[in-house]
Write a protein that holds these residues in place. Structure first.
Motif, PDB file in Angstrom:
ATOM      1  N   ARG A  64     -50.563   5.943  13.879  1.00  0.00           N
ATOM      2  CA  ARG A  64     -51.664   5.647  12.949  1.00  0.00           C
ATOM      3  C   ARG A  64     -52.003   4.151  13.021  1.00  0.00           C
ATOM      4  O   ARG A  64     -51.175   3.330  13.398  1.00  0.00           O
ATOM      5  CB  ARG A  64     -51.261   6.014  11.513  1.00  0.00           C
ATOM      6  N   LYS A 105     -52.928   1.139  10.605  1.00  0.00           N
ATOM      7  CA  LYS A 105     -52.754   0.835   9.176  1.00  0.00           C
ATOM      8  C   LYS A 105     -54.117   0.688   8.503  1.00  0.00           C
ATOM      9  O   LYS A 105     -55.044   0.115   9.078  1.00  0.00           O
ATOM     10  CB  LYS A 105     -51.971  -0.476   9.065  1.00  0.00           C
ATOM     11  N   SER A 146     -53.967  -1.363   2.982  1.00  0.00           N
ATOM     12  CA  SER A 146     -52.529  -1.528   3.200  1.00  0.00           C
ATOM     13  C   SER A 146     -52.241  -2.835   3.956  1.00  0.00           C
ATOM     14  O   SER A 146     -51.245  -3.509   3.686  1.00  0.00           O
ATOM     15  CB  SER A 146     -52.010  -0.317   3.961  1.00  0.00           C
ATOM     16  N   LYS A 201     -50.107  -5.866   2.289  1.00  0.00           N
ATOM     17  CA  LYS A 201     -48.923  -6.369   2.972  1.00  0.00           C
ATOM     18  C   LYS A 201     -49.047  -7.870   3.245  1.00  0.00           C
ATOM     19  O   LYS A 201     -48.077  -8.619   3.107  1.00  0.00           O
ATOM     20  CB  LYS A 201     -48.709  -5.607   4.279  1.00  0.00           C
ATOM     21  N   ARG A 258     -48.245  -9.574   0.081  1.00  0.00           N
ATOM     22  CA  ARG A 258     -46.815  -9.487  -0.215  1.00  0.00           C
ATOM     23  C   ARG A 258     -45.996 -10.415   0.678  1.00  0.00           C
ATOM     24  O   ARG A 258     -45.048 -11.054   0.231  1.00  0.00           O
ATOM     25  CB  ARG A 258     -46.359  -8.032  -0.053  1.00  0.00           C
ATOM     26  N   ARG A 308     -44.653   6.687  15.871  1.00  0.00           N
ATOM     27  CA  ARG A 308     -43.410   7.251  15.351  1.00  0.00           C
ATOM     28  C   ARG A 308     -42.943   8.353  16.299  1.00  0.00           C
ATOM     29  O   ARG A 308     -43.738   9.218  16.666  1.00  0.00           O
ATOM     30  CB  ARG A 308     -43.675   7.798  13.950  1.00  0.00           C
ATOM     31  N   HIS A 343     -41.574   8.183   0.725  1.00  0.00           N
ATOM     32  CA  HIS A 343     -42.803   7.396   0.809  1.00  0.00           C
ATOM     33  C   HIS A 343     -43.830   7.899  -0.196  1.00  0.00           C
ATOM     34  O   HIS A 343     -44.457   7.108  -0.902  1.00  0.00           O
ATOM     35  CB  HIS A 343     -43.363   7.453   2.234  1.00  0.00           C
TER      36      HIS A 343
END
Ligand SMILES: Nc1nc2c(ncn2[C@@H]2O[C@H](COP(=O)(O)OP(=O)(O)OP(=O)(O)O)[C@@H](O)[C@H]2O)c(=O)[nH]1
Ligand SMILES: Nc1ncnc2c1ncn2[C@@H]1O[C@H](COP(=O)(O)OP(=O)(O)OP(=O)(O)O)[C@@H](O)[C@H]1O
Length: 273
Positions: free
Chosen positions: A48, A50, A54, A58, A61, A80, A158
């Protein structure tokens, strides 16, 4: 000038291409390994890009300035890889390290050192050269490698975390830690069952080999003019095979070899070649 003024759509293009290309490459790796060794260490692959919200959250953060998202956020492109067994994860990581179309920047082993939440996975941050219409760009991407059990846990955790916006109630956090433990036990159990399956396959292989070498050895008796012996052993072999008596076959093999060895001593010249 900050990211805000730039065009998000074009900013994300190389990441979209990276995810598409890496998905194809790892799916191809899966099917190739399956053909080569009848067993694929990769079960399935997802990826994916992002989402913008998001990325922004991030960046906030982690205190990443908006004009340094390319270097500051390492998982804008994310892949993944799901495996059946914990052992497969190491193998897949080896294959990735050996690849010439990417370079591994660093690895995070949350399997040996699982996170406080209970999270387990193996992460690799890579540099990937992606050829766009205008230029070659080298982008960062994240590869997460995990078992099906690890993925099950992380997916549930999640979505709960998202629902509670990170503020999971204490009892919920505890139960998630406990279920992470249970998932880890499940992985170990599956690994040991796998070992047993492989052992059983090996045993079957060994037994099949005994049958073919014994039949060849019996046949060699003819070369030594031991016709009556060959016929008798052939009949005895039939009985042993009916009973699937592989120990008996091994003994018979030893007997015949002794006979052949003594014939050699009698007249070594005659039987060479
Ligand atoms: N479900 C779940 N996923 C996690 C957890 N910790 C890490 N991850 C996943 O692993 C990725 C990388 O996490 P980290 O290795 O902690 O690195 P990071 O991106 O610097 O740190 P954070 O995103 O702040 O956790 C995250 O973006 C998630 O996709 C966890 O506790 N639960
Ligand atoms: N490397 C990856 N490959 C495939 N899917 C991923 C990868 N990383 C995250 N995802 C999935 O993408 C969706 C969005 O996740 P998102 O990127 O917003 O958060 P995150 O990676 O879990 O957290 P963070 O913002 O802390 O990095 C989730 O369903 C998540 O499981």
């Amino acid at each position: 000038m900050g990211m805000d003024g730039r065009n998000w759509e074009t900013f994300l293009l190389p990441y979209e291409q990276t995810v598409e290309e890496l998905k194809v490459k790892f799916k191809t790796m899966r099917s190739e390994l399956k053909k080569r060794e009848e067993y694929a260490p990769i079960e399935f692959v997802t990826g994916r890009v992002k989402r913008i919200t998001s990325i922004l959250e991030k960046a906030e953060r982690l205190d990443v300035p908006l004009d340094n998202l390319e270097e500051g956020i390492e998982d804008i492109a994310g892949i993944r890889i799901m495996c059946q067994f914990v052992e497969d994860i190491r193998r897949v990581a080896e294959y990735i390290r050996a690849r010439k179309d990417l370079t591994v920047l660093y690895e995070k082993d949350y399997i040996t050192n699982y996170k406080e939440s209970g999270y387990r996975s193996f992460h690799m941050i890579i540099r990937y050269p992606v050829q766009t219409a205008l230029e070659q760009k080298i982008v960062l991407a994240e590869i997460q490698i995990r078992t099906l059990a690890m993925n099950f846990w992380a997916t549930i955790e999640h979505s709960l975390n998202y629902k509670y916006r990170g503020g999971l109630p204490g009892d919920m956090r505890l139960r998630l830690q406990k279920s992470a433990q249970a998932a880890s036990v499940l992985d170990s159990e599956m690994s040991s069952i796998r070992e047993e399956i492989l052992d059983a396959q090996k045993l079957f292989e060994d037994d099949a080999n005994i049958v073919s070498t014994l039949l060849k050895t019996i046949h060699r008796l003819y070369a030594y003019h031991l016709v009556a012996e060959a016929v008798a052993y052939q009949a005895k072999f039939g009985e042993l095979f009916q009973a699937r008596d592989f120990e008996g076959m091994k003994q018979m093999m030893a007997e015949i070899k002794a006979i052949i060895a003594s014939k050699h001593e009698e007249d070594p010249e005659e039987y060479e070649g």
